[in-house]
Design a protein around this motif. Structure first.
Motif, PDB file in Angstrom:
ATOM      1  N   ALA A 177      71.062  41.061 -48.661  1.00 44.10           N
ATOM      2  CA  ALA A 177      69.729  40.703 -49.120  1.00 44.10           C
ATOM      3  C   ALA A 177      69.434  39.288 -48.658  1.00 44.10           C
ATOM      4  O   ALA A 177      70.344  38.446 -48.553  1.00 44.10           O
ATOM      5  N   GLY A 178      68.165  39.005 -48.365  1.00 47.09           N
ATOM      6  CA  GLY A 178      67.863  37.665 -47.884  1.00 47.09           C
ATOM      7  C   GLY A 178      66.381  37.407 -47.749  1.00 47.09           C
ATOM      8  O   GLY A 178      65.530  38.251 -48.070  1.00 47.09           O
ATOM      9  N   LEU A 179      66.081  36.208 -47.262  1.00 47.88           N
ATOM     10  CA  LEU A 179      64.710  35.742 -47.072  1.00 47.88           C
ATOM     11  C   LEU A 179      64.480  35.426 -45.598  1.00 47.88           C
ATOM     12  O   LEU A 179      65.425  35.146 -44.850  1.00 47.88           O
ATOM     13  N   GLY A 180      63.218  35.447 -45.206  1.00 48.69           N
ATOM     14  CA  GLY A 180      62.870  35.116 -43.836  1.00 48.69           C
ATOM     15  C   GLY A 180      61.513  34.461 -43.752  1.00 48.69           C
ATOM     16  O   GLY A 180      60.770  34.374 -44.751  1.00 48.69           O
ATOM     17  N   TYR A 181      61.206  33.994 -42.561  1.00 53.06           N
ATOM     18  CA  TYR A 181      59.891  33.425 -42.271  1.00 53.06           C
ATOM     19  C   TYR A 181      59.371  34.058 -40.991  1.00 53.06           C
ATOM     20  O   TYR A 181      60.086  34.117 -39.980  1.00 53.06           O
ATOM     21  N   ASN A 182      58.125  34.546 -41.030  1.00 50.44           N
ATOM     22  CA  ASN A 182      57.500  35.180 -39.869  1.00 50.44           C
ATOM     23  C   ASN A 182      56.222  34.454 -39.500  1.00 50.44           C
ATOM     24  O   ASN A 182      55.357  34.223 -40.368  1.00 50.44           O
ATOM     25  N   LEU A 183      56.085  34.119 -38.231  1.00 47.74           N
ATOM     26  CA  LEU A 183      54.864  33.505 -37.722  1.00 47.74           C
ATOM     27  C   LEU A 183      54.400  34.250 -36.482  1.00 47.74           C
ATOM     28  O   LEU A 183      55.175  34.459 -35.544  1.00 47.74           O
ATOM     29  N   ASP A 184      53.138  34.663 -36.487  1.00 45.91           N
ATOM     30  CA  ASP A 184      52.474  35.242 -35.321  1.00 45.91           C
ATOM     31  C   ASP A 184      51.235  34.410 -35.040  1.00 45.91           C
ATOM     32  O   ASP A 184      50.364  34.262 -35.914  1.00 45.91           O
ATOM     33  N   TYR A 185      51.143  33.883 -33.835  1.00 42.35           N
ATOM     34  CA  TYR A 185      49.998  33.050 -33.466  1.00 42.35           C
ATOM     35  C   TYR A 185      49.373  33.627 -32.204  1.00 42.35           C
ATOM     36  O   TYR A 185      49.954  33.588 -31.124  1.00 42.35           O
ATOM     37  N   TYR A 186      48.184  34.218 -32.357  1.00 41.50           N
ATOM     38  CA  TYR A 186      47.445  34.804 -31.239  1.00 41.50           C
ATOM     39  C   TYR A 186      46.380  33.798 -30.807  1.00 41.50           C
ATOM     40  O   TYR A 186      45.505  33.434 -31.596  1.00 41.50           O
ATOM     41  N   MET A 187      46.434  33.398 -29.537  1.00 45.73           N
ATOM     42  CA  MET A 187      45.553  32.337 -29.052  1.00 45.73           C
ATOM     43  C   MET A 187      44.623  32.849 -27.960  1.00 45.73           C
ATOM     44  O   MET A 187      44.997  33.686 -27.141  1.00 45.73           O
ATOM     45  N   ASP A 188      43.392  32.333 -27.977  1.00 45.63           N
ATOM     46  CA  ASP A 188      42.396  32.617 -26.935  1.00 45.63           C
ATOM     47  C   ASP A 188      42.216  34.107 -26.730  1.00 45.63           C
ATOM     48  O   ASP A 188      42.348  34.625 -25.608  1.00 45.63           O
ATOM     49  N   ILE A 189      41.938  34.829 -27.814  1.00 50.86           N
ATOM     50  CA  ILE A 189      41.708  36.268 -27.723  1.00 50.86           C
ATOM     51  C   ILE A 189      40.396  36.509 -26.991  1.00 50.86           C
ATOM     52  O   ILE A 189      39.315  36.174 -27.482  1.00 50.86           O
ATOM     53  N   GLU A 190      40.480  37.045 -25.790  1.00 49.43           N
ATOM     54  CA  GLU A 190      39.306  37.268 -24.952  1.00 49.43           C
ATOM     55  C   GLU A 190      39.118  38.755 -24.693  1.00 49.43           C
ATOM     56  O   GLU A 190      40.088  39.497 -24.547  1.00 49.43           O
ATOM     57  N   SER A 191      37.883  39.175 -24.613  1.00 47.19           N
ATOM     58  CA  SER A 191      37.547  40.570 -24.348  1.00 47.19           C
ATOM     59  C   SER A 191      36.967  40.698 -22.950  1.00 47.19           C
ATOM     60  O   SER A 191      36.306  39.787 -22.444  1.00 47.19           O
ATOM     61  N   SER A 192      37.215  41.835 -22.325  1.00 48.26           N
ATOM     62  CA  SER A 192      36.654  42.094 -21.005  1.00 48.26           C
ATOM     63  C   SER A 192      35.311  42.794 -21.138  1.00 48.26           C
ATOM     64  O   SER A 192      35.098  43.601 -22.033  1.00 48.26           O
ATOM     65  N   GLY A 193      34.383  42.471 -20.225  1.00 49.46           N
ATOM     66  CA  GLY A 193      33.097  43.152 -20.237  1.00 49.46           C
ATOM     67  C   GLY A 193      32.155  42.582 -21.285  1.00 49.46           C
ATOM     68  O   GLY A 193      32.420  41.589 -21.966  1.00 49.46           O
ATOM     69  N   ALA A 194      31.037  43.249 -21.445  1.00 47.95           N
ATOM     70  CA  ALA A 194      30.003  42.770 -22.363  1.00 47.95           C
ATOM     71  C   ALA A 194      30.339  43.067 -23.819  1.00 47.95           C
ATOM     72  O   ALA A 194      29.926  42.356 -24.728  1.00 47.95           O
ATOM     73  N   THR A 195      31.090  44.124 -24.073  1.00 41.71           N
ATOM     74  CA  THR A 195      31.452  44.499 -25.436  1.00 41.71           C
ATOM     75  C   THR A 195      32.630  43.653 -25.899  1.00 41.71           C
ATOM     76  O   THR A 195      33.549  43.387 -25.145  1.00 41.71           O
ATOM     77  N   ASN A 196      32.592  43.222 -27.154  1.00 38.66           N
ATOM     78  CA  ASN A 196      33.726  42.465 -27.674  1.00 38.66           C
ATOM     79  C   ASN A 196      34.640  43.375 -28.481  1.00 38.66           C
ATOM     80  O   ASN A 196      34.300  44.529 -28.780  1.00 38.66           O
ATOM     81  N   LEU A 197      35.808  42.856 -28.834  1.00 34.49           N
ATOM     82  CA  LEU A 197      36.824  43.657 -29.516  1.00 34.49           C
ATOM     83  C   LEU A 197      36.329  44.139 -30.879  1.00 34.49           C
ATOM     84  O   LEU A 197      36.636  45.253 -31.295  1.00 34.49           O
ATOM     85  N   ARG A 198      35.555  43.326 -31.574  1.00 32.50           N
ATOM     86  CA  ARG A 198      35.060  43.715 -32.895  1.00 32.50           C
ATOM     87  C   ARG A 198      34.137  44.917 -32.798  1.00 32.50           C
ATOM     88  O   ARG A 198      34.221  45.852 -33.595  1.00 32.50           O
ATOM     89  N   ASP A 199      33.241  44.911 -31.816  1.00 38.01           N
ATOM     90  CA  ASP A 199      32.323  46.046 -31.655  1.00 38.01           C
ATOM     91  C   ASP A 199      33.075  47.299 -31.222  1.00 38.01           C
ATOM     92  O   ASP A 199      32.743  48.413 -31.655  1.00 38.01           O
ATOM     93  N   PHE A 200      34.079  47.142 -30.362  1.00 39.84           N
ATOM     94  CA  PHE A 200      34.820  48.300 -29.862  1.00 39.84           C
ATOM     95  C   PHE A 200      35.631  48.963 -30.968  1.00 39.84           C
ATOM     96  O   PHE A 200      35.686  50.198 -31.058  1.00 39.84           O
ATOM     97  N   THR A 201      36.270  48.167 -31.810  1.00 42.67           N
ATOM     98  CA  THR A 201      37.164  48.718 -32.829  1.00 42.67           C
ATOM     99  C   THR A 201      36.481  48.966 -34.172  1.00 42.67           C
ATOM    100  O   THR A 201      36.967  49.766 -34.970  1.00 42.67           O
TER     101      THR A 201
END
Length: 391
Positions: free
Chosen positions: A166-190
């Protein structure tokens, strides 16, 4: 005498009165070039076993070409009779479509297995297609997302009783400069509102509560035994996270030897369940095929093909040596996965895949194999090359 207690012995027991010397690719190279191995004295024990694989091959995750070098260092940090084999893996990676990364993974066992320290650090530039949420998205309905990614995971586990931690941990995820291709953005697509803004950075930071049961002696090439891991992750603004959210990951594996002696003849099973427990999970942190902690699931599928609030995965593999000395072997595998639908959060669509592969024993001391697998699913096939077994 010095090598009689190694976890991976130098001989394979064929019968009560027959032993066959193990052979690996290092032995083959030595025999071809007439290289004499250095003699090891009775008091000397080798500390580190290296396996290196520089290669250019097809990239089973993106369908393109890739250049990578995988280096695994295996070593003991305690008595070899009572301490598991530790490993450190470094796999610098370059994809000819502009994807590259520097991942480092570690699985450290201290003396007598009193502590287990697990690490996962990655720096990636990772343009990748996404198909949105759910399991019924058409193959052609995909969307290219380009981003940079930093991962830093560290977990420390203490032995509570034999094989249980049993134990403890630390998790870090850092997503930088999220860019979408084309005129549609990721929010509209998903149609998903968290972590999908164009050009934004997303930080997920939190602590983990971990339970581990592991009877395997060697995670690089698991021998008969069992493995179960539960990770409960709590992300919060108090840890620097942009959103408060929680997730749960459950991983179970079982390895069954079909014979008591002779060449390897093993049936292996793997299943994991990964779920987001609360709203607010960033899109790129949602459960997705091929993005579980070890990134080995989904042979026969392109990575990231299915994503949802919850993901269920099952795989089985038959492993068999071809040669009696363990130099060459093969596997047969099949897997199936499903993610929940965005509208009702139910598992509706199940996606199977299967395939076969070859195993070349690279280092008999650490049990490290070169794994070459070909997997097939509907509308896709992949060729995967790794150091070590898939699971």
């Amino acid at each position: 005498m010095a090598q009689s207690r190694l976890e991976i012995p130098d001989t394979i027991k064929i019968s009560d009165d027959t032993l066959v010397a193990q052979r690996d690719l290092i032995d083959v190279v030595r025999s071809v070039f007439n290289i004499k191995p250095r003699k090891i004295s009775a008091r000397e024990k080798k500390k580190i076993y290296f396996s290196i694989l520089p290669i250019s091959s097809s990239d089973g995750r993106s369908g393109g070409k890739a250049l990578f070098t995988s280096t695994t260092a295996a070593f003991y940090l305690g008595d070899q009779g009572t301490t598991n084999l530790s490993s450190l893996t470094f796999t610098p990676y370059f994809n000819l479509k502009g994807r590259y990364g520097l991942p480092i993974r570690s699985n450290i066992w201290l003396d007598n297995n009193q502590w287990n320290i697990v690490g996962d650090t990655r720096v990636l530039v990772y343009p990748q297609y996404t198909w949105g949420l759910g399991g019924n998205q058409p193959e052609d309905d995909r969307f290219l997302v380009d981003y940079k990614y930093l991962r830093f995971y560290q977990t420390v586990l203490k032995k509570i009783k034999p094989y249980f931690y049993a134990g403890l941990g630390y998790n870090l995820d850092y997503y930088m400069d999220i860019e979408s291709s084309g005129a549609t953005n990721l929010r509209d697509f998903t149609g998903y509102n968290f972590g999908t803004g164009s050009g934004q950075d997303v930080l997920a930071s939190g602590v983990t509560l971990n339970l581990l049961y592991d009877t395997r002696k060697n995670s690089i090439n698991p021998l008969p035994g069992a493995y179960a891991n539960i990770v409960y992750r709590i992300n919060g603004r108090a840890f620097g996270s942009h959103n408060n959210w929680q997730s749960l990951y459950i991983d179970v594996r079982k390895y069954i030897s079909l014979t008591h002696s002779g060449p390897k003849n093993v049936l292996a099973f793997w299943s994991y369940y990964w779920t987001s427990l609360t709203p607010g999970t960033p899109y790129l942190s949602l459960p997705s095929l091929g993005w579980e902690p070890y990134q080995r699931s989904g042979r026969g599928f392109v990575q990231n093909r299915y994503r949802g609030q919850r993901l269920a995965y099952f795989e089985t593999e038959y492993r068999r040596d071809i040669t009696r000395n363990g130099l060459l072997g093969f596997v047969l595998f099949a897997n199936v996965n499903s993610v929940t639908e965005a509208t009702n959060h139910n598992f509706v669509y199940w996606h199977p895949a299967g395939g076969t592969g070859l195993r070349f024993k690279f280092n008999k001391k650490s049990g490290t194999n070169i794994s070459l697998d070909y997997g097939v699913s509907k509308n896709f096939s992949s060729l995967n090359l790794n150091l070590g077994e898939t699971f």
